[in-house]
Design a protein around this motif. Structure first.
Motif, PDB file in Angstrom:
ATOM      1  N   ARG A  96     -13.895   1.553  -8.671  1.00 51.59           N
ATOM      2  CA  ARG A  96     -12.731   1.483  -7.799  1.00 51.59           C
ATOM      3  C   ARG A  96     -12.909   0.384  -6.746  1.00 51.59           C
ATOM      4  O   ARG A  96     -11.972  -0.357  -6.455  1.00 51.59           O
ATOM      5  CB  ARG A  96     -12.522   2.838  -7.136  1.00 51.59           C
ATOM      6  N   GLU A  97     -14.085   0.278  -6.177  1.00 50.34           N
ATOM      7  CA  GLU A  97     -14.338  -0.762  -5.179  1.00 50.34           C
ATOM      8  C   GLU A  97     -14.306  -2.145  -5.816  1.00 50.34           C
ATOM      9  O   GLU A  97     -13.786  -3.099  -5.218  1.00 50.34           O
ATOM     10  CB  GLU A  97     -15.685  -0.519  -4.511  1.00 50.34           C
ATOM     11  N   ALA A  98     -14.824  -2.271  -7.023  1.00 53.03           N
ATOM     12  CA  ALA A  98     -14.779  -3.560  -7.711  1.00 53.03           C
ATOM     13  C   ALA A  98     -13.345  -3.953  -8.033  1.00 53.03           C
ATOM     14  O   ALA A  98     -12.973  -5.133  -7.941  1.00 53.03           O
ATOM     15  CB  ALA A  98     -15.611  -3.495  -8.989  1.00 53.03           C
TER      16      ALA A  98
ATOM     17  N   THR B  36       0.805  -1.228   0.000  1.00 50.41           N
ATOM     18  CA  THR B  36       0.000   0.000   0.000  1.00 50.41           C
ATOM     19  C   THR B  36       0.832   1.270   0.000  1.00 50.41           C
ATOM     20  O   THR B  36       0.271   2.358  -0.123  1.00 50.41           O
ATOM     21  CB  THR B  36      -0.928   0.021   1.225  1.00 50.41           C
TER      22      THR B  36
ATOM     23  N   VAL C  43     -10.742  -3.292  -6.302  1.00 51.50           N
ATOM     24  CA  VAL C  43     -10.076  -3.725  -5.070  1.00 51.50           C
ATOM     25  C   VAL C  43     -10.455  -5.157  -4.729  1.00 51.50           C
ATOM     26  O   VAL C  43      -9.613  -5.948  -4.279  1.00 51.50           O
ATOM     27  CB  VAL C  43     -10.433  -2.774  -3.911  1.00 51.50           C
ATOM     28  N   ARG C  44     -11.705  -5.537  -4.941  1.00 54.59           N
ATOM     29  CA  ARG C  44     -12.185  -6.860  -4.541  1.00 54.59           C
ATOM     30  C   ARG C  44     -11.773  -7.951  -5.518  1.00 54.59           C
ATOM     31  O   ARG C  44     -11.665  -9.114  -5.128  1.00 54.59           O
ATOM     32  CB  ARG C  44     -13.713  -6.851  -4.411  1.00 54.59           C
ATOM     33  N   LEU C  45     -11.563  -7.605  -6.769  1.00 52.14           N
ATOM     34  CA  LEU C  45     -11.190  -8.608  -7.757  1.00 52.14           C
ATOM     35  C   LEU C  45      -9.713  -8.970  -7.624  1.00 52.14           C
ATOM     36  O   LEU C  45      -8.939  -8.233  -7.003  1.00 52.14           O
ATOM     37  CB  LEU C  45     -11.476  -8.083  -9.168  1.00 52.14           C
TER      38      LEU C  45
ATOM     39  N   ARG D 102      -5.815  -9.128  -8.397  1.00 55.66           N
ATOM     40  CA  ARG D 102      -5.054  -7.939  -8.758  1.00 55.66           C
ATOM     41  C   ARG D 102      -4.928  -7.703 -10.263  1.00 55.66           C
ATOM     42  O   ARG D 102      -5.200  -6.589 -10.733  1.00 55.66           O
ATOM     43  CB  ARG D 102      -3.661  -8.016  -8.122  1.00 55.66           C
TER      44      ARG D 102
ATOM     45  N   GLY E 287      -8.382  -6.787 -11.454  1.00 53.66           N
ATOM     46  CA  GLY E 287      -8.854  -5.549 -10.849  1.00 53.66           C
ATOM     47  C   GLY E 287      -8.283  -4.317 -11.512  1.00 53.66           C
ATOM     48  O   GLY E 287      -8.992  -3.332 -11.742  1.00 53.66           O
TER      49      GLY E 287
END
Length: 533
Positions: free
Chosen positions: A389-391, A175, A393-395, A397, A400
């Protein structure tokens, strides 16, 4: 009135007085689990049966019973498979006990306490050995990855350091990536994290106070600070707030961050989290406190100010001119990420005369045929961008990143082709998104994304006057916000002239001779040569 009620509720929680109707049951549970507990029996059979019944005879519970000495003295070794290192148990415990002639003496063969003392001081080669007298202490050691050795005839047990579970190695932080700087980052292992800090800060005054929180999880927490630099009252306040955590399992550093923060009504982060050991070490030398939690790679740094959320460790690895320009760019990016969509709404809807003529004609032409007002147009695009953006993050890398980039381009182009939004709106939203990515603090970027929608609504109702009112309200909130007694707006207000050397402008390192004045450190000088004064 609501603010008063929230303050009262928080005060009760911090003092440990806020109890639910099951308070008596909770106190009874605490008295039966958190106090001295059951004493260790002199019979290893009773101790073994107690452990099996309490744990429910799990399949990963290892109980090794063996004998040693001429009279085959009875010993029992208890551990958890997967948490304890089998090589340590085989070589440093079982091998050392069964291969020596230390039990040839008749007195040792008959006296269980003498046998345990001989094991403790002369036989076992394990690095860490604790002598305990209660089953709760022995079980806590076993469940923490250590092993417990019981001796027939002794009312004590030896907790042997044998932790050896599999853990993620030291890797580059995910991060907080840097172009120039160290590549190691914290992991989920508490001892690895403390080692990374001690490797950089070889100060004998570095203190790492251990605590256990969680009524059931008994999670290890380390409070790190430099004695003689940090303000003593800050350390005491941090410990006081952590002690008030009274839950079954504090789920990582994020839970602790929310519990001990000054105000739970503020969207701004009042405690900084980081994966970087160099950033944590630098904060400790400034008089701050770090909280390291077992099981998470994110370390908490406190107190913080709004200026520290825009700073990056890379600022100190490059020349001061470059670092200053990068900081100015981040402050500009923070402003654009917060106010750019609202400024577009206000200028298009209310203040067209403030737009240059050629640009006004261009915007009017691009909005030809768009059925929605500017505020609906901006909200639709911003919500779509947040969902993408949220999708992303969840998928996974690789997928995503593709979804985030390609999805934004495809949806934006399709929306313009369908006449739902204007091309200038797509540009504004894109600049806003890129600006939020330029901020080094992820939580601070999320805060600005939340505030952005409120400012957009204010601009839709009152135009530029609404933006000004929202800006004033945000500043009032920031000025009133504190992080462990330090005003969040420091050193802007209250004003500390010396701290401005490392705020928007990063002065040359030869001028950074003093620690931050706002921290009220016990030792203010960080360099012998005070050229900055």
């Amino acid at each position: 009135m609501f603010r008063f009620l929230f303050q009262q509720a928080r005060r009760k929680r911090m003092l440990g007085q806020g109890r639910n109707p099951l308070g008596s049951d909770r106190q009874q549970f605490a008295s039966s689990h958190d106090q001295s507990g059951t004493a260790i029996s002199s019979s290893v059979a009773i101790n073994t049966t107690y452990i099996q019944q309490l744990l429910g005879s799990p399949s990963d519970l290892l109980i090794r019973e063996f004998g040693a000495g001429p009279r085959n003295h009875r010993l029992v070794l208890v551990s958890i498979d997967g948490l304890a290192d089998k090589n340590v148990l085989n070589d440093d415990v079982l091998g050392m006990v069964q291969s020596g002639d230390w039990l040839q003496q008749t007195s040792l063969s008959e006296d269980g306490e003498a046998v345990l003392n001989a094991l403790h001081h002369h036989v076992l080669s394990v690095n860490g050995i604790d002598r305990v007298s209660t089953m709760d202490d022995a079980l806590l050691g076993v469940l923490s990855g250590n092993s417990a050795l019981f001796v027939e005839g002794s009312i004590h047990a030896l907790v042997l350091s044998s932790q050896g579970w599999k853990s993620r190695g030291v890797e580059e932080p995910q991060t907080e990536a840097l172009i120039r700087g160290p590549r190691d980052g914290f992991s989920e292992d508490l001892r690895v994290n403390t080692t990374l800090i001690r490797r950089r800060l070889r100060d004998p005054n570095l203190r790492m106070d251990s605590m256990r929180i969680g009524r059931r999880s008994k999670k290890d927490v380390v409070i790190a600070y430099v004695q003689g630099v940090v303000h003593p009252g800050l350390v005491e306040e941090v410990k006081r707030r952590i002690v008030t955590i009274d839950v079954d399992d504090p789920e990582g550093s994020g839970f602790i961050e929310q519990w001990i923060a000054d105000s739970f009504l503020s969207p701004f982060p009042q405690i900084q989290n980081t994966e970087r050991p160099d950033k944590t070490t630098a904060a400790l030398t400034q008089g701050k406190v770090a909280i390291i939690v077992d099981g998470t790679p994110f370390t908490l740094i406190l107190p913080i100010t709004i200026g520290s959320l825009v700073q990056s460790p890379e600022d100190y690895y490059t020349d001061w001119i470059i670092s200053t320009l990068m900081r100015m760019l981040r402050f500009t990016a923070a402003f654009l990420a917060t106010f750019l969509p609202a400024l577009y709404i206000a200028l298009v809807e209310y203040h067209q005369g403030m737009i240059p003529s050629k640009l006004a004609f261009s915007i009017a032409g691009s909005r030809e045929g768009v059925p929605f007002p500017a505020v609906i147009e901006a909200v639709l695009m911003e919500v779509t961008l947040e969902v993408l953006r949220e999708a992303g993050v969840r998928l996974p890398r690789p997928i995503g990143q593709t979804i985030g980039i390609v999805g934004g381009l495809v949806i934006g182009e399709a929306a313009v082709a369908a006449g739902i939004v204007s091309p200038i709106m797509v540009i504004v939203v894109s600049i806003t998104a890129i600006s939020s990515f330029a901020l080094p603090s992820y939580t601070f970027a999320i805060t600005l994304r939340i505030i952005r929608f409120g400012i957009m609504m204010a601009a839709a109702v009152f135009g530029l006057y609404g933006i000004v009112l929202a800006y004033v309200m945000i500043n009032i909130h920031i000025v009133n916000l504190k992080s462990f007694g330090i005003p969040f707006s420091t050193p802007f207000a209250p004003f500390f002239r010396n701290d401005w050397k490392d705020l928007v402008v990063r002065a040359p390192v030869t001028m950074l001779t003093r620690r931050p004045q706002m921290m009220q450190t016990s030792d203010e000088v960080r360099m012998d040569k005070d050229e900055g004064k």
